[in-house]
Each structure stands twice: as structure tokens, then as C-alpha cells.
Design a protein around this motif. Structure first.
Motif, PDB file in Angstrom:
ATOM      1  N   ILE A  67       7.933 -27.358 -10.309  1.00 39.64           N
ATOM      2  CA  ILE A  67       8.108 -27.724  -8.907  1.00 39.64           C
ATOM      3  C   ILE A  67       8.598 -29.159  -8.782  1.00 39.64           C
ATOM      4  O   ILE A  67       9.525 -29.458  -8.016  1.00 39.64           O
ATOM      5  CB  ILE A  67       6.787 -27.527  -8.136  1.00 39.64           C
ATOM      6  N   GLN A  68       8.004 -30.070  -9.571  1.00 40.31           N
ATOM      7  CA  GLN A  68       8.415 -31.473  -9.482  1.00 40.31           C
ATOM      8  C   GLN A  68       9.800 -31.712 -10.074  1.00 40.31           C
ATOM      9  O   GLN A  68      10.486 -32.647  -9.678  1.00 40.31           O
ATOM     10  CB  GLN A  68       7.386 -32.368 -10.163  1.00 40.31           C
ATOM     11  N   SER A  69      10.233 -30.864 -11.007  1.00 37.33           N
ATOM     12  CA  SER A  69      11.586 -31.016 -11.538  1.00 37.33           C
ATOM     13  C   SER A  69      12.624 -30.692 -10.470  1.00 37.33           C
ATOM     14  O   SER A  69      13.728 -31.249 -10.471  1.00 37.33           O
ATOM     15  CB  SER A  69      11.795 -30.110 -12.749  1.00 37.33           C
ATOM     16  N   ALA A  70      12.259 -29.791  -9.563  1.00 29.95           N
ATOM     17  CA  ALA A  70      13.164 -29.424  -8.469  1.00 29.95           C
ATOM     18  C   ALA A  70      12.958 -30.298  -7.237  1.00 29.95           C
ATOM     19  O   ALA A  70      13.876 -30.476  -6.438  1.00 29.95           O
ATOM     20  CB  ALA A  70      12.962 -27.949  -8.099  1.00 29.95           C
ATOM     21  N   GLU A  71      11.759 -30.853  -7.099  1.00 32.30           N
ATOM     22  CA  GLU A  71      11.418 -31.665  -5.922  1.00 32.30           C
ATOM     23  C   GLU A  71      10.454 -32.769  -6.375  1.00 32.30           C
ATOM     24  O   GLU A  71       9.244 -32.645  -6.227  1.00 32.30           O
ATOM     25  CB  GLU A  71      10.782 -30.772  -4.854  1.00 32.30           C
ATOM     26  N   PRO A  72      10.984 -33.859  -6.944  1.00 33.58           N
ATOM     27  CA  PRO A  72      10.155 -34.903  -7.559  1.00 33.58           C
ATOM     28  C   PRO A  72       9.134 -35.540  -6.628  1.00 33.58           C
ATOM     29  O   PRO A  72       8.092 -36.016  -7.085  1.00 33.58           O
ATOM     30  CB  PRO A  72      11.191 -35.946  -8.019  1.00 33.58           C
ATOM     31  N   GLU A  73       9.412 -35.553  -5.326  1.00 30.59           N
ATOM     32  CA  GLU A  73       8.498 -36.204  -4.383  1.00 30.59           C
ATOM     33  C   GLU A  73       7.322 -35.324  -3.979  1.00 30.59           C
ATOM     34  O   GLU A  73       6.425 -35.763  -3.241  1.00 30.59           O
ATOM     35  CB  GLU A  73       9.259 -36.648  -3.130  1.00 30.59           C
ATOM     36  N   ALA A  74       7.271 -34.079  -4.445  1.00 26.82           N
ATOM     37  CA  ALA A  74       6.146 -33.193  -4.127  1.00 26.82           C
ATOM     38  C   ALA A  74       4.848 -33.793  -4.660  1.00 26.82           C
ATOM     39  O   ALA A  74       4.806 -34.344  -5.755  1.00 26.82           O
ATOM     40  CB  ALA A  74       6.376 -31.809  -4.724  1.00 26.82           C
ATOM     41  N   GLN A  75       3.774 -33.690  -3.872  1.00 25.89           N
ATOM     42  CA  GLN A  75       2.491 -34.268  -4.247  1.00 25.89           C
ATOM     43  C   GLN A  75       1.476 -33.159  -4.513  1.00 25.89           C
ATOM     44  O   GLN A  75       1.461 -32.137  -3.821  1.00 25.89           O
ATOM     45  CB  GLN A  75       1.991 -35.194  -3.138  1.00 25.89           C
ATOM     46  N   PHE A  76       0.604 -33.398  -5.501  1.00 28.46           N
ATOM     47  CA  PHE A  76      -0.376 -32.398  -5.911  1.00 28.46           C
ATOM     48  C   PHE A  76      -1.783 -32.977  -5.877  1.00 28.46           C
ATOM     49  O   PHE A  76      -2.031 -34.056  -6.407  1.00 28.46           O
ATOM     50  CB  PHE A  76      -0.059 -31.892  -7.322  1.00 28.46           C
ATOM     51  N   ILE A  77      -2.677 -32.239  -5.238  1.00 24.77           N
ATOM     52  CA  ILE A  77      -4.090 -32.620  -5.206  1.00 24.77           C
ATOM     53  C   ILE A  77      -4.855 -31.624  -6.072  1.00 24.77           C
ATOM     54  O   ILE A  77      -4.848 -30.418  -5.811  1.00 24.77           O
ATOM     55  CB  ILE A  77      -4.656 -32.592  -3.779  1.00 24.77           C
ATOM     56  N   HIS A  78      -5.497 -32.136  -7.107  1.00 16.15           N
ATOM     57  CA  HIS A  78      -6.319 -31.315  -7.992  1.00 16.15           C
ATOM     58  C   HIS A  78      -7.776 -31.472  -7.544  1.00 16.15           C
ATOM     59  O   HIS A  78      -8.300 -32.583  -7.530  1.00 16.15           O
ATOM     60  CB  HIS A  78      -6.209 -31.803  -9.439  1.00 16.15           C
ATOM     61  N   ILE A  79      -8.421 -30.380  -7.202  1.00 17.89           N
ATOM     62  CA  ILE A  79      -9.842 -30.451  -6.879  1.00 17.89           C
ATOM     63  C   ILE A  79     -10.614 -29.832  -8.036  1.00 17.89           C
ATOM     64  O   ILE A  79     -10.282 -28.728  -8.505  1.00 17.89           O
ATOM     65  CB  ILE A  79     -10.182 -29.761  -5.538  1.00 17.89           C
ATOM     66  N   ILE A  80     -11.608 -30.563  -8.511  1.00 22.63           N
ATOM     67  CA  ILE A  80     -12.350 -30.151  -9.696  1.00 22.63           C
ATOM     68  C   ILE A  80     -13.825 -29.997  -9.365  1.00 22.63           C
ATOM     69  O   ILE A  80     -14.447 -30.904  -8.801  1.00 22.63           O
ATOM     70  CB  ILE A  80     -12.151 -31.170 -10.836  1.00 22.63           C
ATOM     71  N   ARG A  81     -14.345 -28.844  -9.704  1.00 22.40           N
ATOM     72  CA  ARG A  81     -15.755 -28.528  -9.483  1.00 22.40           C
ATOM     73  C   ARG A  81     -16.412 -28.267 -10.834  1.00 22.40           C
ATOM     74  O   ARG A  81     -15.752 -27.798 -11.769  1.00 22.40           O
ATOM     75  CB  ARG A  81     -15.864 -27.282  -8.597  1.00 22.40           C
ATOM     76  N   LYS A  82     -17.671 -28.564 -10.950  1.00 17.77           N
ATOM     77  CA  LYS A  82     -18.372 -28.373 -12.223  1.00 17.77           C
ATOM     78  C   LYS A  82     -18.209 -26.937 -12.711  1.00 17.77           C
ATOM     79  O   LYS A  82     -18.359 -25.983 -11.954  1.00 17.77           O
ATOM     80  CB  LYS A  82     -19.839 -28.738 -12.081  1.00 17.77           C
ATOM     81  N   GLY A  83     -17.922 -26.816 -14.010  1.00 15.40           N
ATOM     82  CA  GLY A  83     -17.633 -25.518 -14.584  1.00 15.40           C
ATOM     83  C   GLY A  83     -18.734 -24.497 -14.396  1.00 15.40           C
ATOM     84  O   GLY A  83     -18.468 -23.311 -14.146  1.00 15.40           O
ATOM     85  N   GLU A  84     -19.986 -24.927 -14.511  1.00 17.98           N
ATOM     86  CA  GLU A  84     -21.108 -23.991 -14.348  1.00 17.98           C
ATOM     87  C   GLU A  84     -21.079 -23.329 -12.974  1.00 17.98           C
ATOM     88  O   GLU A  84     -21.280 -22.114 -12.840  1.00 17.98           O
ATOM     89  CB  GLU A  84     -22.439 -24.730 -14.532  1.00 17.98           C
ATOM     90  N   ASP A  85     -20.821 -24.135 -11.947  1.00 17.35           N
ATOM     91  CA  ASP A  85     -20.813 -23.604 -10.582  1.00 17.35           C
ATOM     92  C   ASP A  85     -19.600 -22.719 -10.330  1.00 17.35           C
ATOM     93  O   ASP A  85     -19.692 -21.709  -9.623  1.00 17.35           O
ATOM     94  CB  ASP A  85     -20.835 -24.757  -9.575  1.00 17.35           C
ATOM     95  N   VAL A  86     -18.453 -23.090 -10.904  1.00 17.00           N
ATOM     96  CA  VAL A  86     -17.248 -22.278 -10.743  1.00 17.00           C
ATOM     97  C   VAL A  86     -17.439 -20.906 -11.376  1.00 17.00           C
ATOM     98  O   VAL A  86     -17.123 -19.871 -10.776  1.00 17.00           O
ATOM     99  CB  VAL A  86     -16.021 -22.981 -11.365  1.00 17.00           C
ATOM    100  N   VAL A  87     -17.953 -20.881 -12.588  1.00 14.56           N
ATOM    101  CA  VAL A  87     -18.146 -19.612 -13.301  1.00 14.56           C
ATOM    102  C   VAL A  87     -19.102 -18.699 -12.529  1.00 14.56           C
ATOM    103  O   VAL A  87     -18.812 -17.514 -12.320  1.00 14.56           O
ATOM    104  CB  VAL A  87     -18.668 -19.864 -14.726  1.00 14.56           C
ATOM    105  N   ALA A  88     -20.230 -19.243 -12.088  1.00 14.59           N
ATOM    106  CA  ALA A  88     -21.201 -18.436 -11.348  1.00 14.59           C
ATOM    107  C   ALA A  88     -20.605 -17.904 -10.059  1.00 14.59           C
ATOM    108  O   ALA A  88     -20.806 -16.742  -9.684  1.00 14.59           O
ATOM    109  CB  ALA A  88     -22.450 -19.266 -11.058  1.00 14.59           C
ATOM    110  N   SER A  89     -19.844 -18.750  -9.359  1.00 17.09           N
ATOM    111  CA  SER A  89     -19.241 -18.348  -8.099  1.00 17.09           C
ATOM    112  C   SER A  89     -18.138 -17.312  -8.303  1.00 17.09           C
ATOM    113  O   SER A  89     -18.018 -16.352  -7.537  1.00 17.09           O
ATOM    114  CB  SER A  89     -18.671 -19.582  -7.383  1.00 17.09           C
ATOM    115  N   MET A  90     -17.331 -17.489  -9.349  1.00 13.21           N
ATOM    116  CA  MET A  90     -16.246 -16.557  -9.623  1.00 13.21           C
ATOM    117  C   MET A  90     -16.787 -15.179 -10.000  1.00 13.21           C
ATOM    118  O   MET A  90     -16.270 -14.151  -9.533  1.00 13.21           O
ATOM    119  CB  MET A  90     -15.354 -17.095 -10.741  1.00 13.21           C
ATOM    120  N   VAL A  91     -17.818 -15.153 -10.808  1.00 14.33           N
ATOM    121  CA  VAL A  91     -18.411 -13.870 -11.215  1.00 14.33           C
ATOM    122  C   VAL A  91     -18.927 -13.119  -9.990  1.00 14.33           C
ATOM    123  O   VAL A  91     -18.686 -11.920  -9.827  1.00 14.33           O
ATOM    124  CB  VAL A  91     -19.543 -14.090 -12.239  1.00 14.33           C
ATOM    125  N   GLU A  92     -19.612 -13.836  -9.103  1.00 14.94           N
ATOM    126  CA  GLU A  92     -20.162 -13.183  -7.914  1.00 14.94           C
ATOM    127  C   GLU A  92     -19.056 -12.700  -6.981  1.00 14.94           C
ATOM    128  O   GLU A  92     -19.089 -11.565  -6.493  1.00 14.94           O
ATOM    129  CB  GLU A  92     -21.075 -14.146  -7.165  1.00 14.94           C
TER     130      GLU A  92
END
Length: 280
Positions: free
Chosen positions: A124-149
Motif C-alpha cells: 500500500i505504501q509503495s503505491a501511496e507513500p503518505e498512507a498512515q498506519f495505526i497498529h493496535i496491540i493487545r496482550k496475546g493471552e487476552d487476544v487468544v482467549a477472545s478469538m477462541v470464544e
């Protein structure tokens, strides 16, 4: 339109963050598009060998139809290409088309949120270098439990339920990829816990990074905004329409043996690198 993407592992708080940002008067947003993830392989070798043609255009047309966005002439006139970069440029145009359809006033920022688009940042940035990305990171334990449910309760919407080990694999893969972009231009990393515990401080920081003036209304309007961003079949996201922010205890409710297995399999990540107290 100026594009902002929210990316990360599924069940990491991407919808909540989207609801906050989309409550800003200068930002237009909409439900997940999957434009890139449904038409481009995450395998770089396959990308080089790909031929984008009628079947890919059909997928794009279906995405627009699902969003109730009119099919535009570019889809009918595109033809085909062997260039992934050309295809990404076409998808960026379609994203602009979607943004213009949902635009209600004079919004100048387009906010796209599909967690899996984490795999396509470089393209995406190679085609549109000014594009901005926000990475949101949650603790792995909580993500796994939530995804399974979530996947167990809604297997059809998730293409089947995720096992503990599959969910661990998804988080591990996502965190490795997201970590690679820490410190890179137009990539910002935030913590889900910080968003829950001190949303104003985090959002003020984030808007400053994005170069957008902060608006107080996003702190009170976000749960109403969420309604327009959640599909009718995405019932696992309904908590985002609630006013009260809270963390989950799904992981703590798992059997001790399962909790230990998850902790052992998750790769290590230094959450201090994205903690609000260390922001500059």
C-alpha cells in the motif's frame, strides 16, 4: 482522500479504536472492506506470479455491493494486469470511491479498518507513500482467549472456529509483523490497555502524530459511531456500542493448564515499547 489504516491481530480492539477516530468531524469510515486481503496473497512469491483479472474484479464488485456502494466504471473498464502494484493502485481508487460514497460533509481523511491488511503495508505504501498506519496491540493471552470464544460462537462468520493453537499462531504472526514497523515513517503503535485505561491521553497523542486537531466529542460519541461500523452479522463486536470501557477476563476464566499452555506458546513482546508512559 488522505488515508489512515487501522491494522493488527483480530480481537485486539481495532473496532473500538476505529469508533473513536471515526467520531472526528474530518474523518469518514465504514465497515471492514477486506479489499486487499481478499484479492492479494500474503505470500510475496505468489504476489509476483499473480494475474489480476475478472475473478478478482468480481470480488471487488461484491465488496462494494455488500457495503451498498454503487459499482463504478473503473471496475468495468479495468481489464487485467500481472502487476500487483498496479492492482493495489486500483484498489486504492476503489477505496476512495467507497470513502466518497460514505462522505457526508467535508471529511478529508479516509479511515479503513481491516486487521488483516497488516500484511499489505509495504504494498500500500509503495503505491501511496503518505498512507498512515495505526497498529493496535493487545496482550496475546487476552487476544487468544477472545478469538477462541468469538470464533466458536460465530463459526460461519469466521470461516470456522479457531483452536487455541491456531489463535496463538495468528497472534504470533501478527505481532512479529507489526513489531517490524515500529519506528518506521507513518506507522504508529498503540496499546489496547492504554486505550481502555486512559483514552483521552492516548488519543490526543495519536491525533498529534496523525497531524489532526483533537476534538472532545470523540470521547463521548464513539459508542454511537460504532453502530455504523459493525455489520449485522458481527455480533461479537456489539460491546463497542457500550459507553463503559472495560477489559476482559476471558483468559482468567480458562483452565489453569490452558492458560499455561498459551503463555508458553506466545512469543515474547516488550509492551513497554508501546506503553503510553514511554511515548515521546
Amino acid at each position: 482522500m488522505k488515508k489512515i489504516y487501522i491494522v493488527g491481530c483480530p480481537r485486539s480492539g481495532t473496532t473500538l479504536l476505529q469508533s473513536f477516530l471515526a467520531s472526528h468531524s474530518a474523518i469518514v469510515s465504514f465497515p471492514e472492506t477486506h479489499l486487499y486481503s481478499k484479492t492479494i496473497s500474503i505470500n510475496p512469491v505468489v504476489q509476483v506470479l499473480s494475474w489480476y483479472r475478472a475473478k478478482h474484479l468480481k470480488i471487488v464488485a461484491q465488496i462494494l455491493t455488500d457495503l451498498e456502494v454503487p459499482i463504478n466504471k473503473e471496475i468495468k473498464e479495468f481489464g487485467h494486469t500481472f502487476s500487483t502494484k498496479t492492482w493495489v493502485q486500483f484498489l486504492n481508487q476503489q477505496l476512495d470511491h467507497i470513502g466518497e460514497y460514505f462522505r457526508s460533509k467535508n471529511e478529508i481523511y479516509l479511515l479503513e479498518k481491516t486487521p488483516r491488511h497488516l500484511h499489505f503495508i509495504d504494498l500500500i505504501q509503495s503505491a501511496e507513500p503518505e498512507a498512515q498506519f495505526i497498529h493496535i496491540i493487545r496482550k496475546g493471552e487476552d487476544v487468544v482467549a477472545s478469538m477462541v470464544e468469538a470464533t466458536k460462537s460465530n463459526p460461519n462468520e469466521w470461516s470456522g472456529d479457531r483452536s487455541i493453537d491456531t489463535s496463538i499462531f495468528w497472534w504470533n504472526r501478527s505481532i512479529r509483523l507489526s513489531e517490524k514497523y515500529i519506528g518506521r515513517p507513518n506507522n504508529y503503535h498503540i496499546s489496547y490497555d492504554n486505550l481502555i485505561n486512559d483514552p483521552e491521553k492516548l488519543l490526543r497523542y495519536l491525533f498529534a502524530k496523525l497531524g489532526i486537531s483533537f476534538e472532545e466529542q470523540i470521547l463521548t460519541k464513539y459508542h454511537r459511531t460504532a453502530d455504523s461500523l459493525i455489520g449485522d452479522d458481527e455480533v461479537w463486536k456489539n460491546k463497542n456500542t457500550e459507553r463503559i470501557l472495560s477489559t476482559s477476563n476471558k483468559f482468567e476464566n480458562l483452565p489453569e493448564e490452558t492458560r499455561e499452555h498459551i503463555k508458553h506458546k506466545l512469543i515474547r513482546f516488550d509492551y513497554n515499547k508501546i506503553d503510553i508512559k514511554n511515548y515521546s
